[in-house]
Design a protein around this motif. Structure first.
Motif, PDB file in Angstrom:
ATOM      1  N   ALA A  14     -22.295 -38.864  22.915  1.00 30.73           N
ATOM      2  CA  ALA A  14     -23.548 -38.307  22.401  1.00 30.73           C
ATOM      3  C   ALA A  14     -24.725 -38.992  23.094  1.00 30.73           C
ATOM      4  CB  ALA A  14     -23.631 -38.486  20.899  1.00 30.73           C
ATOM      5  N   GLY A  15     -25.696 -38.163  23.482  1.00 28.06           N
ATOM      6  CA  GLY A  15     -26.848 -38.671  24.204  1.00 28.06           C
ATOM      7  C   GLY A  15     -26.709 -38.582  25.706  1.00 28.06           C
ATOM      8  N   GLY A  16     -25.510 -38.276  26.175  1.00 30.48           N
ATOM      9  CA  GLY A  16     -25.262 -38.189  27.601  1.00 30.48           C
ATOM     10  C   GLY A  16     -25.642 -36.846  28.193  1.00 30.48           C
ATOM     11  N   SER A  17     -25.357 -36.709  29.483  1.00 30.72           N
ATOM     12  CA  SER A  17     -25.726 -35.501  30.215  1.00 30.72           C
ATOM     13  C   SER A  17     -24.544 -34.975  31.034  1.00 30.72           C
ATOM     14  CB  SER A  17     -26.884 -35.793  31.172  1.00 30.72           C
ATOM     15  OG  SER A  17     -28.044 -36.193  30.479  1.00 30.72           O
ATOM     16  N   LEU A  18     -24.564 -33.691  31.255  1.00 28.75           N
ATOM     17  CA  LEU A  18     -23.624 -33.030  32.161  1.00 28.75           C
ATOM     18  C   LEU A  18     -24.360 -31.908  32.873  1.00 28.75           C
ATOM     19  CD1 LEU A  18     -20.391 -32.579  29.978  1.00 28.75           C
ATOM     20  CD2 LEU A  18     -20.624 -34.066  31.963  1.00 28.75           C
ATOM     21  N   ARG A  19     -23.886 -31.579  34.067  1.00 26.59           N
ATOM     22  CA  ARG A  19     -24.403 -30.411  34.765  1.00 26.59           C
ATOM     23  C   ARG A  19     -23.247 -29.488  35.096  1.00 26.59           C
ATOM     24  NH1 ARG A  19     -27.593 -29.551  40.498  1.00 26.59           N
ATOM     25  NH2 ARG A  19     -25.522 -30.036  41.346  1.00 26.59           N
ATOM     26  N   ALA A  40     -17.609 -22.512  20.525  1.00 30.96           N
ATOM     27  CA  ALA A  40     -17.127 -23.697  19.814  1.00 30.96           C
ATOM     28  C   ALA A  40     -15.835 -23.351  19.092  1.00 30.96           C
ATOM     29  CB  ALA A  40     -18.178 -24.185  18.828  1.00 30.96           C
ATOM     30  N   PRO A  41     -15.016 -24.339  18.797  1.00 31.02           N
ATOM     31  CA  PRO A  41     -13.759 -24.080  18.097  1.00 31.02           C
ATOM     32  C   PRO A  41     -13.988 -23.334  16.794  1.00 31.02           C
ATOM     33  CG  PRO A  41     -13.817 -26.325  18.912  1.00 31.02           C
ATOM     34  CD  PRO A  41     -15.177 -25.766  19.147  1.00 31.02           C
ATOM     35  N   GLY A  42     -13.294 -22.227  16.626  1.00 25.17           N
ATOM     36  CA  GLY A  42     -13.383 -21.454  15.395  1.00 25.17           C
ATOM     37  C   GLY A  42     -14.635 -20.617  15.259  1.00 25.17           C
ATOM     38  N   LYS A  43     -15.446 -20.548  16.320  1.00 28.19           N
ATOM     39  CA  LYS A  43     -16.687 -19.789  16.249  1.00 28.19           C
ATOM     40  C   LYS A  43     -16.738 -18.717  17.326  1.00 28.19           C
ATOM     41  CE  LYS A  43     -19.507 -23.424  14.165  1.00 28.19           C
ATOM     42  NZ  LYS A  43     -20.788 -24.180  14.251  1.00 28.19           N
ATOM     43  N   GLN A  44     -17.669 -17.788  17.152  1.00 31.86           N
ATOM     44  CA  GLN A  44     -17.834 -16.741  18.143  1.00 31.86           C
ATOM     45  C   GLN A  44     -18.599 -17.260  19.356  1.00 31.86           C
ATOM     46  OE1 GLN A  44     -19.716 -13.398  16.136  1.00 31.86           O
ATOM     47  NE2 GLN A  44     -17.725 -12.496  15.680  1.00 31.86           N
ATOM     48  N   LEU A  85     -26.912 -34.595  24.918  1.00 34.51           N
ATOM     49  CA  LEU A  85     -25.811 -33.837  24.322  1.00 34.51           C
ATOM     50  C   LEU A  85     -25.427 -34.398  22.970  1.00 34.51           C
ATOM     51  CD1 LEU A  85     -23.766 -33.261  27.557  1.00 34.51           C
ATOM     52  CD2 LEU A  85     -24.529 -31.461  26.005  1.00 34.51           C
ATOM     53  N   GLN A  86     -25.050 -33.494  22.085  1.00 37.44           N
ATOM     54  CA  GLN A  86     -24.660 -33.831  20.726  1.00 37.44           C
ATOM     55  C   GLN A  86     -23.263 -33.288  20.446  1.00 37.44           C
ATOM     56  OE1 GLN A  86     -26.577 -35.872  18.875  1.00 37.44           O
ATOM     57  NE2 GLN A  86     -27.923 -35.903  20.681  1.00 37.44           N
ATOM     58  N   PRO A  87     -22.563 -33.831  19.459  1.00 42.64           N
ATOM     59  CA  PRO A  87     -21.215 -33.336  19.155  1.00 42.64           C
ATOM     60  C   PRO A  87     -21.168 -31.827  18.897  1.00 42.64           C
ATOM     61  CG  PRO A  87     -21.569 -35.422  18.067  1.00 42.64           C
ATOM     62  CD  PRO A  87     -22.876 -35.040  18.691  1.00 42.64           C
ATOM     63  N   GLU A  88     -22.225 -31.274  18.344  1.00 46.75           N
ATOM     64  CA  GLU A  88     -22.242 -29.829  18.080  1.00 46.75           C
ATOM     65  C   GLU A  88     -22.362 -28.997  19.350  1.00 46.75           C
ATOM     66  OE1 GLU A  88     -24.133 -32.154  16.647  1.00 46.75           O
ATOM     67  OE2 GLU A  88     -26.256 -31.546  16.553  1.00 46.75           O
ATOM     68  N   ASP A  89     -22.586 -29.623  20.486  1.00 49.45           N
ATOM     69  CA  ASP A  89     -22.588 -28.913  21.766  1.00 49.45           C
ATOM     70  C   ASP A  89     -21.173 -28.735  22.317  1.00 49.45           C
ATOM     71  OD1 ASP A  89     -25.518 -30.785  22.584  1.00 49.45           O
ATOM     72  OD2 ASP A  89     -25.442 -28.673  21.983  1.00 49.45           O
ATOM     73  N   GLN A 103     -14.312 -18.667  34.284  1.00 48.70           N
ATOM     74  CA  GLN A 103     -13.063 -18.964  33.581  1.00 48.70           C
ATOM     75  C   GLN A 103     -13.287 -19.891  32.387  1.00 48.70           C
ATOM     76  OE1 GLN A 103     -14.115 -20.606  36.182  1.00 48.70           O
ATOM     77  NE2 GLN A 103     -13.350 -22.729  36.173  1.00 48.70           N
ATOM     78  N   GLY A 104     -14.463 -20.468  32.306  1.00 45.48           N
ATOM     79  CA  GLY A 104     -14.776 -21.384  31.207  1.00 45.48           C
ATOM     80  C   GLY A 104     -14.519 -22.828  31.610  1.00 45.48           C
ATOM     81  N   THR A 105     -15.396 -23.706  31.137  1.00 42.67           N
ATOM     82  CA  THR A 105     -15.218 -25.132  31.373  1.00 42.67           C
ATOM     83  C   THR A 105     -15.457 -25.864  30.051  1.00 42.67           C
ATOM     84  OG1 THR A 105     -15.858 -27.004  32.784  1.00 42.67           O
ATOM     85  CG2 THR A 105     -17.618 -25.507  32.129  1.00 42.67           C
ATOM     86  N   GLN A 106     -14.574 -26.784  29.734  1.00 42.04           N
ATOM     87  CA  GLN A 106     -14.624 -27.477  28.450  1.00 42.04           C
ATOM     88  C   GLN A 106     -15.649 -28.599  28.482  1.00 42.04           C
ATOM     89  OE1 GLN A 106     -12.738 -26.967  25.440  1.00 42.04           O
ATOM     90  NE2 GLN A 106     -14.208 -28.466  24.638  1.00 42.04           N
ATOM     91  N   VAL A 107     -16.494 -28.610  27.476  1.00 40.53           N
ATOM     92  CA  VAL A 107     -17.442 -29.706  27.256  1.00 40.53           C
ATOM     93  C   VAL A 107     -17.120 -30.323  25.895  1.00 40.53           C
ATOM     94  CG1 VAL A 107     -19.857 -30.300  26.848  1.00 40.53           C
ATOM     95  CG2 VAL A 107     -19.254 -28.688  28.673  1.00 40.53           C
ATOM     96  N   THR A 108     -16.861 -31.616  25.902  1.00 43.86           N
ATOM     97  CA  THR A 108     -16.575 -32.328  24.663  1.00 43.86           C
ATOM     98  C   THR A 108     -17.533 -33.499  24.535  1.00 43.86           C
ATOM     99  OG1 THR A 108     -14.230 -31.730  24.813  1.00 43.86           O
ATOM    100  CG2 THR A 108     -14.820 -33.525  23.317  1.00 43.86           C
ATOM    101  N   VAL A 109     -18.252 -33.529  23.424  1.00 45.34           N
ATOM    102  CA  VAL A 109     -19.224 -34.588  23.180  1.00 45.34           C
ATOM    103  C   VAL A 109     -18.734 -35.419  21.991  1.00 45.34           C
ATOM    104  CG1 VAL A 109     -21.633 -35.151  22.747  1.00 45.34           C
ATOM    105  CG2 VAL A 109     -21.046 -33.054  23.989  1.00 45.34           C
ATOM    106  N   SER A 110     -18.504 -36.685  22.250  1.00 46.04           N
ATOM    107  CA  SER A 110     -18.016 -37.568  21.194  1.00 46.04           C
ATOM    108  C   SER A 110     -19.173 -38.280  20.517  1.00 46.04           C
ATOM    109  CB  SER A 110     -17.047 -38.598  21.779  1.00 46.04           C
ATOM    110  OG  SER A 110     -17.714 -39.414  22.718  1.00 46.04           O
ATOM    111  N   SER A 111     -18.984 -38.556  19.244  1.00 47.85           N
ATOM    112  CA  SER A 111     -20.057 -39.210  18.472  1.00 47.85           C
ATOM    113  C   SER A 111     -19.955 -40.720  18.532  1.00 47.85           C
ATOM    114  CB  SER A 111     -20.002 -38.740  17.025  1.00 47.85           C
ATOM    115  OG  SER A 111     -18.734 -39.025  16.475  1.00 47.85           O
TER     116      SER A 111
END
Length: 111
Positions: A14-19, A40-44, A85-89, A103-111
């Motif tokens: 959390a607080g980090g950056s990605l491009r 997001a998991p379980g969301k549209q 970045l926040q966990p909800e991202d 194809q999609g790329t996974q972004v995981t933000v840890s708290s």
């Protein structure tokens, strides 16, 4: 057939950056409106950023001030700079132009 290849996802604190990057197999980004979506998991799947041919941008309220969409026409590449970045991202991020999707790329933000 247009192919969109995404890269740049990963695990960040959390607080980090990605491009994120999305490279097209042909000249298409400069001729059409483009967008980044995430699911997001379980969301549209939802739109997070849009960029018109004329350069107008539009962002989801949840990412305004933190995400920036841009493109490099010479490289046929679309970008999404993600800061603070926040966990909800967390989710799978997809680029989109016309009817074509990356194809999609996974972004995981840890708290």
């Amino acid at each position: 057939q247009v192919q969109l290849v995404e890269s740049g996802g990963g695990l960040v604190q959390a607080g980090g950056s990605l491009r994120l990057s999305c490279t097209a197999s042909t000249i298409i980004f400069s001729l059409n409106n483009v967008a980044w979506y995430r699911q997001a998991p379980g969301k549209q799947r939802e739109s997070v950023a849009r960029l018109t041919v004329s350069g107008t941008t539009n962002y989801a309220d949840s990412v305004k001030g933190r995400f920036t969409i841009s493109r490099d026409n010479a490289k046929n590449t679309l970008y999404l700079q993600m800061n603070s970045l926040q966990p909800e991202d967390t989710g799978v991020y997809y680029c989109n132009v016309v009817v074509y999707w990356g194809q999609g790329t996974q972004v995981t933000v840890s708290s």
